[in-house]
Write a protein that holds these residues in place. Structure first.
Motif, PDB file in Angstrom:
ATOM      1  N   ARG A  30      39.079  13.392  41.797  1.00 12.55           N
ATOM      2  CA  ARG A  30      38.978  14.465  40.793  1.00 12.55           C
ATOM      3  C   ARG A  30      38.212  13.977  39.568  1.00 12.55           C
ATOM      4  O   ARG A  30      37.378  14.701  39.010  1.00 12.55           O
ATOM      5  CB  ARG A  30      40.364  14.961  40.374  1.00 12.55           C
ATOM      6  CG  ARG A  30      41.020  15.879  41.349  1.00 12.55           C
ATOM      7  CD  ARG A  30      42.222  16.598  40.731  1.00 12.55           C
ATOM      8  NE  ARG A  30      43.189  15.701  40.141  1.00 12.55           N
ATOM      9  CZ  ARG A  30      44.244  15.190  40.780  1.00 12.55           C
ATOM     10  NH1 ARG A  30      44.446  15.485  42.048  1.00 12.55           N
ATOM     11  NH2 ARG A  30      45.090  14.398  40.157  1.00 12.55           N
ATOM     12  N   ASP A  31      38.486  12.747  39.127  1.00 16.13           N
ATOM     13  CA  ASP A  31      37.765  12.191  37.982  1.00 16.13           C
ATOM     14  C   ASP A  31      36.269  12.091  38.267  1.00 16.13           C
ATOM     15  O   ASP A  31      35.437  12.399  37.410  1.00 16.13           O
ATOM     16  CB  ASP A  31      38.307  10.810  37.612  1.00 16.13           C
ATOM     17  CG  ASP A  31      39.688  10.872  36.986  1.00 16.13           C
ATOM     18  OD1 ASP A  31      40.123  11.964  36.572  1.00 16.13           O
ATOM     19  OD2 ASP A  31      40.331   9.798  36.908  1.00 16.13           O
ATOM     20  N   GLY A  34      34.752  15.450  37.973  1.00 15.01           N
ATOM     21  CA  GLY A  34      34.537  15.784  36.563  1.00 15.01           C
ATOM     22  C   GLY A  34      33.265  15.156  36.034  1.00 15.01           C
ATOM     23  O   GLY A  34      32.495  15.793  35.308  1.00 15.01           O
ATOM     24  N   TYR A 114      35.171  10.742  29.465  1.00 14.37           N
ATOM     25  CA  TYR A 114      35.569  10.184  30.753  1.00 14.37           C
ATOM     26  C   TYR A 114      35.483   8.658  30.799  1.00 14.37           C
ATOM     27  O   TYR A 114      35.984   8.048  31.715  1.00 14.37           O
ATOM     28  CB  TYR A 114      34.688  10.739  31.868  1.00 14.37           C
ATOM     29  CG  TYR A 114      34.910  12.193  32.143  1.00 14.37           C
ATOM     30  CD1 TYR A 114      36.066  12.618  32.783  1.00 14.37           C
ATOM     31  CD2 TYR A 114      33.982  13.132  31.757  1.00 14.37           C
ATOM     32  CE1 TYR A 114      36.284  13.957  33.033  1.00 14.37           C
ATOM     33  CE2 TYR A 114      34.191  14.474  32.005  1.00 14.37           C
ATOM     34  CZ  TYR A 114      35.341  14.878  32.642  1.00 14.37           C
ATOM     35  OH  TYR A 114      35.555  16.192  32.892  1.00 14.37           O
TER      36      TYR A 114
END
Length: 132
Positions: A30-31, A34, A114
């Motif tokens: 998921r990261d 992103g 991030y």
């Protein structure tokens, strides 16, 4: 003859990969998704979760070895349940053309939001380079 070679990135040396395949936990993937969307103009069309064999999702689609697969897209999966007996239940994969992976690597520096989180994500992922 042409040969398909899959190897860990640190062993790829001077090869010019066609695509990259990242394995990680759902949170790690998921990261990465992103980060993939970090500089995207639209929320759709960057990532696809196609139906098909694990090999197609992991290798053929992102490396451009399958006709009809979108060229500028990352692939999330696997989605086919036939690999459930051997693919770890707590793992996901994100595969992508090399051009997308290079863009994402450049975006890590610009993505302050991030950066801290991705540092551990990237260091814990198992990433393969796909060379044809």
């Amino acid at each position: 003859h042409r040969h398909l070679v899959m190897q860990a990135c640190e062993k790829a040396a001077v090869a010019r990969p066609l695509s990259y395949l990242c394995f990680g936990s759902a949170e790690q993937v998921r990261d990465l998704c992103g980060l993939l969307h970090f500089d995207a103009d639209a929320p759709f069309g960057q990532i696809d979760a196609p139906w098909g064999s694990h090999c197609a999702t992991f290798v053929a689609y992102p490396a451009g070895l399958t006709g009809g697969a979108p060229k500028h897209t990352a692939f999330l999966g696997p989605t086919a349940p036939d690999g459930n007996p051997w693919f770890p239940r707590d793992m996901m994969a994100l595969s992508m053309p090399a051009k997308i992976a290079c863009r994402m690597a450049a975006d890590v520096v610009h993505s302050v939001r991030y950066l801290r989180r991705l540092y551990w994500t990237i260091n814990e992922l198992y990433i393969l380079a796909i060379v044809y």
